[in-house]
Design a protein around this motif. Structure first.
Motif, PDB file in Angstrom:
ATOM      1  N   VAL A  59       0.813  -1.311  -0.129  1.00 21.10           N
ATOM      2  CA  VAL A  59       0.070  -0.078  -0.154  1.00 21.10           C
ATOM      3  C   VAL A  59       0.941   1.344   0.052  1.00 21.10           C
ATOM      4  CG1 VAL A  59      -1.807   1.258   1.387  1.00 21.10           C
ATOM      5  CG2 VAL A  59      -1.798  -1.028   1.231  1.00 21.10           C
ATOM      6  N   ARG A  60       1.613   1.218   0.760  1.00 21.87           N
ATOM      7  CA  ARG A  60       2.795   2.455   1.066  1.00 21.87           C
ATOM      8  C   ARG A  60       3.608   2.756  -0.398  1.00 21.87           C
ATOM      9  NH1 ARG A  60       3.592   0.437   6.302  1.00 21.87           N
ATOM     10  NH2 ARG A  60       5.451  -0.766   5.604  1.00 21.87           N
ATOM     11  N   ALA A  61       4.291   1.303  -0.684  1.00 21.51           N
ATOM     12  CA  ALA A  61       4.464   1.664  -2.248  1.00 21.51           C
ATOM     13  C   ALA A  61       3.870   2.315  -3.118  1.00 21.51           C
ATOM     14  CB  ALA A  61       5.349   0.309  -2.630  1.00 21.51           C
ATOM     15  N   ILE A  62       2.793   1.841  -3.249  1.00 21.24           N
ATOM     16  CA  ILE A  62       1.833   2.228  -4.685  1.00 21.24           C
ATOM     17  C   ILE A  62       1.451   3.601  -4.023  1.00 21.24           C
ATOM     18  CG2 ILE A  62      -0.372   1.927  -5.496  1.00 21.24           C
ATOM     19  CD1 ILE A  62      -0.228  -1.096  -4.969  1.00 21.24           C
ATOM     20  N   LEU A  63       1.205   3.913  -3.116  1.00 27.11           N
ATOM     21  CA  LEU A  63       0.753   5.478  -2.839  1.00 27.11           C
ATOM     22  C   LEU A  63       2.113   6.179  -3.068  1.00 27.11           C
ATOM     23  CD1 LEU A  63      -1.503   5.239   0.166  1.00 27.11           C
ATOM     24  CD2 LEU A  63      -2.236   5.596  -2.038  1.00 27.11           C
ATOM     25  N   ALA A  64       3.024   5.908  -2.439  1.00 26.65           N
ATOM     26  CA  ALA A  64       4.309   6.798  -2.794  1.00 26.65           C
ATOM     27  C   ALA A  64       4.749   6.863  -4.465  1.00 26.65           C
ATOM     28  CB  ALA A  64       5.497   6.019  -1.942  1.00 26.65           C
ATOM     29  N   SER A  65       4.332   5.754  -5.226  1.00 29.09           N
ATOM     30  CA  SER A  65       4.842   5.644  -6.551  1.00 29.09           C
ATOM     31  C   SER A  65       3.898   6.747  -7.302  1.00 29.09           C
ATOM     32  CB  SER A  65       4.868   4.532  -7.227  1.00 29.09           C
ATOM     33  OG  SER A  65       3.669   3.815  -7.147  1.00 29.09           O
ATOM     34  N   ARG A  66       2.728   6.640  -6.887  1.00 27.49           N
ATOM     35  CA  ARG A  66       1.690   7.779  -7.260  1.00 27.49           C
ATOM     36  C   ARG A  66       2.148   9.163  -7.370  1.00 27.49           C
ATOM     37  NH1 ARG A  66      -2.175  10.799  -4.125  1.00 27.49           N
ATOM     38  NH2 ARG A  66      -2.611  12.422  -5.562  1.00 27.49           N
ATOM     39  N   LYS A  67       2.768   9.599  -5.922  1.00 28.93           N
ATOM     40  CA  LYS A  67       3.346  10.794  -5.920  1.00 28.93           C
ATOM     41  C   LYS A  67       4.753  11.266  -6.663  1.00 28.93           C
ATOM     42  CE  LYS A  67       1.253  12.135  -1.887  1.00 28.93           C
ATOM     43  NZ  LYS A  67       1.243  13.131  -0.793  1.00 28.93           N
ATOM     44  N   GLU A  68       5.398   9.951  -7.077  1.00 27.39           N
ATOM     45  CA  GLU A  68       6.643   9.964  -7.801  1.00 27.39           C
ATOM     46  C   GLU A  68       6.155  10.239  -9.348  1.00 27.39           C
ATOM     47  OE1 GLU A  68       8.639   6.647  -6.770  1.00 27.39           O
ATOM     48  OE2 GLU A  68       9.434   7.369  -5.016  1.00 27.39           O
ATOM     49  N   SER A  69       5.175   9.739  -9.665  1.00 26.15           N
ATOM     50  CA  SER A  69       4.665   9.677 -11.112  1.00 26.15           C
ATOM     51  C   SER A  69       4.130  11.146 -11.701  1.00 26.15           C
ATOM     52  CB  SER A  69       3.737   8.505 -11.294  1.00 26.15           C
ATOM     53  OG  SER A  69       2.618   8.553 -10.986  1.00 26.15           O
TER      54      SER A  69
END
Lengths: 78, 251
Positions: free
Chosen positions: A68-78
């Motif tokens: 969950v954390r990785a997906i939410l974090a990668s949204r912010k990166e993308s």
């Protein structure tokens, strides 16, 4: 009915989709053809095995927290 | 993109939040979403009936609006509300935890980007499932495989008068035992991975994820009849591979 026809319509027959007349021809062929009895047996075992593979994967309680954390974090990166 | 690329901003995301039914991160009531879960396999109906009515209800509309505003908590809600059955879909269809996590991440990133284009003609769960299946198919196609076999070598052949060229044998005792053992999952995946893409995809969509013929056809862009033909040939090829597997399974 030939073995070729038996193999061709095997899945429709197993799914109960063949008209009564053709289904009867299937049963009569099976009664006299040990090769198709063998083929049917293996085909059924195959379909059952894949079915078990499907049933084995149950829905988890939740998505693992790190994912969950990785997906939410990668949204912010993308 | 991997599922472990954590950003420094991670610390802003609450960990160990309790997600009790009815209360989402931003106070959305999620009870109605929960009352219409993704169906479990095997008998997955057509998309229109996948999760209740075909259009989002009021609760979903609130969540969709928040997603469109780009609210962080709404993205977290979407993931926590819908992620679990989609992770199961990815695991089921890929047979590999790492690939499943990657596919789920790709799917949600696609969904986050596409939420502006979501027209509300279907439920969120239906829409997300479709996106996840697409991500899974891309993952499946990208996997390196050393052992792809030709279908010609795996399906039965017949003489001109319709008899088997090679009379089929029953599964050996060893093959039957192997399929009932704890190794069966590994054995099945090893066999599935030997099928050409066109057949591997149909087996995975129809027999493993349990999509209907029509749904599988939509995903692959082929007719329902083509799906039926490919599925049967894929099962025939698997029958050959599984029936033969006794040799390399003996300890």
């Amino acid at each position: 009915m030939t073995c070729r026809e038996f193999a061709e319509f095997l899945d429709a027959w197993l799914a109960g989709l063949l008209p009564a007349e053709q289904a009867g021809a299937f049963r009569r062929h099976l009664a006299v053809c040990p090769h198709c009895v063998n083929y049917l047996d293996g085909y059924r075992r195959t379909v059952d095995a894949v079915e078990q593979l499907r049933a084995a994967e149950t829905v988890p309680e939740e998505v693992p927290a790190d994912l969950v954390r990785a997906i939410l974090a990668s949204r912010k990166e993308s | 993109m991997t599922a472990i690329s954590l950003s420094p901003r991670l610390s802003q995301i609450p960990r160990n939040v309790s997600w009790s039914p009815g209360i989402g991160a931003a106070g959305y009531s999620l009870r109605l979403l929960r009352s219409a879960p993704m169906p479990r396999v095997p008998d997955v109906p057509l998309p229109s009936s996948r999760s209740g009515p075909g259009v989002p209800d009021g609760e979903e509309a609130v969540l969709i609006a928040a997603l469109r505003r780009g609210e962080d908590t709404a993205f977290a809600s979407l993931l926590r509300e819908h992620g679990a059955p989609l992770l199961a879909t990815a695991r089921r269809m890929l047979g590999c935890e790492e690939d499943a996590r990657d596919a789920l991440q790709d799917a949600f990133l696609s969904a986050f980007r596409a939420v502006h284009a979501f027209e509300g003609k279907s439920r969120l769960g239906t829409w997300l499932h479709r996106i996840t299946v697409n991500s899974v198919l891309m993952k499946l196609r990208s996997r390196k495989r050393a052992c792809e076999r030709r279908m010609e070598d795996l399906v039965p052949h017949f003489t001109d008068d319709g008899h088997h060229v090679e009379p089929p044998c029953p599964f050996s005792d060893a093959a039957v035992r192997a399929l009932q053992s704890s190794e069966s999952r590994m054995i099945l995946w090893r066999a599935i991975e030997q099928l050409p893409d066109a057949y591997r995809e149909v087996i995975v969509l129809r027999d493993i994820e349990g999509l209907s013929t029509e749904e599988a056809g939509t995903h692959l862009g082929i007719t329902a009849n083509a799906i039926k033909i490919r599925l049967h040939r894929a099962r025939q090829a698997l029958r050959t591979l599984l029936g033969d597997c006794s040799e390399d399974l003996s300890p």
